[in-house]
Design an enzyme around this catalytic site. Structure first.
Site, PDB file in Angstrom:
ATOM      1  N   LYS A 108       0.632  -1.247   0.001  1.00 12.93           N
ATOM      2  CA  LYS A 108       0.189  -0.048  -0.132  1.00 12.93           C
ATOM      3  C   LYS A 108       0.856   1.275  -0.004  1.00 12.93           C
ATOM      4  O   LYS A 108       0.520   2.122  -0.519  1.00 12.93           O
ATOM      5  CB  LYS A 108      -1.086   0.159   1.200  1.00 12.93           C
ATOM      6  CG  LYS A 108      -0.348   0.173   2.447  1.00 12.93           C
ATOM      7  CD  LYS A 108      -1.049   0.021   3.680  1.00 12.93           C
ATOM      8  CE  LYS A 108      -0.569  -0.223   4.994  1.00 12.93           C
ATOM      9  NZ  LYS A 108       0.364  -1.555   4.716  1.00 12.93           N
ATOM     10  N   GLU A 132      -5.048  -5.354  -5.237  1.00 12.35           N
ATOM     11  CA  GLU A 132      -6.123  -5.744  -4.435  1.00 12.35           C
ATOM     12  C   GLU A 132      -5.875  -5.630  -3.009  1.00 12.35           C
ATOM     13  O   GLU A 132      -6.405  -5.292  -2.013  1.00 12.35           O
ATOM     14  CB  GLU A 132      -6.925  -6.893  -4.859  1.00 12.35           C
ATOM     15  CG  GLU A 132      -8.416  -7.038  -4.242  1.00 12.35           C
ATOM     16  CD  GLU A 132      -9.426  -5.850  -4.462  1.00 12.35           C
ATOM     17  OE1 GLU A 132      -9.518  -5.880  -5.694  1.00 12.35           O
ATOM     18  OE2 GLU A 132      -9.625  -5.274  -3.727  1.00 12.35           O
ATOM     19  N   VAL A 135      -5.463  -2.816  -0.105  1.00 14.48           N
ATOM     20  CA  VAL A 135      -6.515  -2.128   0.659  1.00 14.48           C
ATOM     21  C   VAL A 135      -7.239  -3.071   1.166  1.00 14.48           C
ATOM     22  O   VAL A 135      -7.800  -3.863   0.467  1.00 14.48           O
ATOM     23  CB  VAL A 135      -7.106  -1.085  -0.086  1.00 14.48           C
ATOM     24  CG1 VAL A 135      -8.371  -0.502   0.385  1.00 14.48           C
ATOM     25  CG2 VAL A 135      -6.258  -0.012  -1.065  1.00 14.48           C
ATOM     26  N   GLY A 137      -7.126  -5.739   2.649  1.00 13.70           N
ATOM     27  CA  GLY A 137      -6.771  -7.266   2.549  1.00 13.70           C
ATOM     28  C   GLY A 137      -7.699  -8.090   1.797  1.00 13.70           C
ATOM     29  O   GLY A 137      -7.744  -8.013   0.526  1.00 13.70           O
ATOM     30  N   GLY A 190       0.208  -9.044  19.205  1.00 16.98           N
ATOM     31  CA  GLY A 190       0.839  -8.922  17.902  1.00 16.98           C
ATOM     32  C   GLY A 190      -0.362  -8.268  16.867  1.00 16.98           C
ATOM     33  O   GLY A 190      -0.210  -8.375  15.775  1.00 16.98           O
ATOM     34  N   GLU A 193       2.048  -2.989  16.146  1.00 18.30           N
ATOM     35  CA  GLU A 193       3.393  -2.941  16.037  1.00 18.30           C
ATOM     36  C   GLU A 193       4.193  -2.416  17.252  1.00 18.30           C
ATOM     37  O   GLU A 193       3.405  -1.820  17.875  1.00 18.30           O
ATOM     38  CB  GLU A 193       4.035  -2.218  14.835  1.00 18.30           C
ATOM     39  CG  GLU A 193       3.306  -2.567  13.525  1.00 18.30           C
ATOM     40  CD  GLU A 193       3.963  -3.409  12.701  1.00 18.30           C
ATOM     41  OE1 GLU A 193       5.146  -4.083  13.157  1.00 18.30           O
ATOM     42  OE2 GLU A 193       3.224  -4.118  11.857  1.00 18.30           O
ATOM     43  N   ASP A 204      -1.480   5.118   8.027  1.00 21.42           N
ATOM     44  CA  ASP A 204      -1.659   3.614   7.219  1.00 21.42           C
ATOM     45  C   ASP A 204      -3.286   3.693   6.667  1.00 21.42           C
ATOM     46  O   ASP A 204      -3.561   3.610   5.509  1.00 21.42           O
ATOM     47  CB  ASP A 204      -1.757   2.445   8.422  1.00 21.42           C
ATOM     48  CG  ASP A 204      -2.072   1.321   7.507  1.00 21.42           C
ATOM     49  OD1 ASP A 204      -1.169   0.487   7.044  1.00 21.42           O
ATOM     50  OD2 ASP A 204      -3.269   0.787   7.533  1.00 21.42           O
ATOM     51  N   LYS A 208      -4.406   4.078   2.479  1.00 19.74           N
ATOM     52  CA  LYS A 208      -5.498   3.213   1.819  1.00 19.74           C
ATOM     53  C   LYS A 208      -6.602   4.099   1.236  1.00 19.74           C
ATOM     54  O   LYS A 208      -7.032   3.739   0.143  1.00 19.74           O
ATOM     55  CB  LYS A 208      -5.938   2.077   2.706  1.00 19.74           C
ATOM     56  CG  LYS A 208      -4.877   1.114   3.197  1.00 19.74           C
ATOM     57  CD  LYS A 208      -5.452   0.310   4.411  1.00 19.74           C
ATOM     58  CE  LYS A 208      -4.168  -0.791   4.828  1.00 19.74           C
ATOM     59  NZ  LYS A 208      -4.466  -1.063   6.183  1.00 19.74           N
ATOM     60  N   GLY A 305      -3.746 -10.056   7.778  1.00 23.61           N
ATOM     61  CA  GLY A 305      -3.344 -11.598   8.184  1.00 23.61           C
ATOM     62  C   GLY A 305      -2.764 -12.404   6.944  1.00 23.61           C
ATOM     63  O   GLY A 305      -3.013 -12.081   5.684  1.00 23.61           O
TER      64      GLY A 305
END
Lengths: 340, 340
Positions: A108, A132, A135, A137, A190, A193, A204, A208, A305
């Site tokens: 991204k 794809e 953005v 996932g 997790g 970050e 972030d 997107k 993920g």
């Protein structure tokens, strides 16, 4: 001659998403053949460390530390870029496109900064560029905007496109814990970050939204044009006040058509409890679209993920395999007597 | 020569959806050209009555009562079928495909009964057959299953795919009115037909689920294989009992992979209040998908209505214009020196 030409793929990066892509192709090797008429094979993989332990088994001789071996390999038709990075990666992707290779990327940062230029170079070279997975996932929102909704006039796109901040806000809302407590827990699990800046600052999500707005409104939208506010100042008091007025606080990216222009912003917003996005919790993403003809629509799913992101990458790979460019390449080879 | 070939379209039917299609092409005539490189023109329209008052203005000389004038016109490349009907329409669509014409249809009855056969004939003739509008109207679920999710193994598809019954159940749940009262009101408002049988019996939803399951699981699923139960016996007592256990009653279509087989059913189901489909109210549709790699995803939007359905039809038209078949046709014409 082989009725099903084997299309050779170069994979840049064998981290979480790269390993997920290898796994998907291994788990259902027949799926792409059945659905595109092409067999595929990942013949070379760019890695930093040849000896690192991997989540998937790949023959050692396919690994390389030399990107030129991949992007200059005339047998490789498609590059899958899941290594991340901005400037250096841009040069690599540019070189690949100029070599006539189709590119699928999940990056991204790269697309938000250089998507317009890369798309132009891809078009000039008659190759496909798909992103794809960059953005939301596994949610096929870019394809929906480019295809199904492309004939409509989109009025507004609203999205929960950052899973980390949605997880934090959901936990703060559901459990009454403070921002700092929930962030620390998210880092431990997790979901966030060690350096959470890009997520909690809204950066972030802004990247997107720039990509989403570019596609929804058919014009380049730069990251610099997105107004950005993060969630760092959201307190239990604000969440309680929102609840008292029948709402919930979410980090919302919003892109609106305003005449010939587009306004894009990212920031915490109070959504009424009956808004479809109010019900999107935990690390889920969702994108809500209003179109002139379409009315309201919403797309909901995993924004990140290993396997959800890999599924979007392999979906893009399938799109390349089925593209007019690939079909035309085959038609020309058939006319030239190379393929039957 | 013209750089942008004008693609000629024949429209079968000028009712609600057909008028919506004409309106969309009139409202934004540049959209398809910009997004496909082709101008389009509806040159002939099949109608029952030449003199009927229409929701849109079309030149009288484009109207015809003779379908052969359209499907045998060598200048027409694409047929849009929005006239409805089953057996007679099937013969017309078959003839069009065999004449080498691409077909876009919104006809769920036709596709649920004859989709597999029509798809085979389309493939044999090297033409495209699209029917996104036949299931869940403006929600691009078929395209998502065929493209973005086609590389994944789908485990389950659950859908609220009939707006009339969802409206009735939502009103019964929200307002405490009886089935008969709400049905009468829905008929008055035009949300339900004078003869509501196809909707309230679950038959309409079953047709759509047969189509969804066929595409999600890559095998033909016949309407006869769908177990069907309607909503006629849903009472306030049942709704209250569902509420007491933290749930809500919805008419749910469900398709599950069971080994090499597929189980498909339509019937009233109690959904827990935190299920994403529990929150889909009024005449909205939604489809919830679980995939091996993808995880959970949901698509939400208008399942019917003039412009939402037209937007799906025109999205399909755009897909045809961008298809390898059209591109290859143009490439061959270029090679033959006909196009430049």
């Amino acid at each position: 001659m082989n009725r099903h030409p084997v299309v050779k793929i170069g994979l840049l990066g064998l981290g979480t998403v790269g390993s997920g892509v290898v796994k998907m192709l291994e788990n259902h090797p027949e799926a792409l053949l059945e659905r595109s008429g092409n067999d595929v094979e990942i013949t070379k993989i760019l890695v930093r460390d040849l000896d690192k332990q991997r989540a998937v088994d790949v023959p050692r001789e396919r690994l390389t530390q030399n990107v030129a071996e991949i992007i200059q390999d005339p047998e490789i038709d498609i590059i899958i870029e899941v290594m991340g990075g901005e400037e250096e990666t841009k040069q690599i992707v540019l070189a690949a496109l100029e070599q006539g290779k189709h590119v699928v990327t999940a990056n991204k940062d790269l697309i938000a900064l250089h998507g317009a230029e890369l798309s132009r170079i891809a078009e000039e070279n008659g190759v496909e560029l798909h992103y794809e997975a960059a953005v939301a996932g596994a949610i096929p929102i870019l394809r929906a905007l480019r295809q199904s909704m492309a004939a409509d006039q989109i009025v507004e796109v609203m999205g929960i496109v950052n899973g980390t901040t949605n997880y934090i806000l959901s936990k703060m809302t559901g459990e009454g814990a403070s921002y700092d407590e929930v962030l620390a827990e998210a880092q431990m699990l997790g979901y966030a970050e060690a350096d959470p800046y890009a997520d909690v600052s809204g950066l972030d999500a802004a990247r997107k939204m720039a990509i989403l707005a570019s596609i929804a409104f058919h014009r380049p939208v730069a990251l610099a044009d997105v107004a950005i506010q993060g969630i760092e100042k959201i307190t239990q008091e604000k969440i309680a006040a929102a609840r008292a007025q029948g709402g919930v606080i979410k980090l919302i990216g919003r892109a609106q058509r305003v005449g010939a222009d587009v306004l894009v912003s990212v920031g915490p917003m109070v959504l009424s409890n009956d808004h479809p996005l109010a019900l999107v919790n935990d690390s889920y993403n969702a994108v809500h679209v209003r179109g002139e003809a379409l009315g309201e629509a919403m797309f909901y799913g995993r924004g990140a993920g290993m396997m959800p992101t890999a599924s979007a990458v392999v979906g893009d790979l399938l799109a390349v395999l089925r593209s007019p460019q690939m079909a035309q390449g085959h038609a020309e080879l058939r006319l030239a007597g190379v393929l039957r």
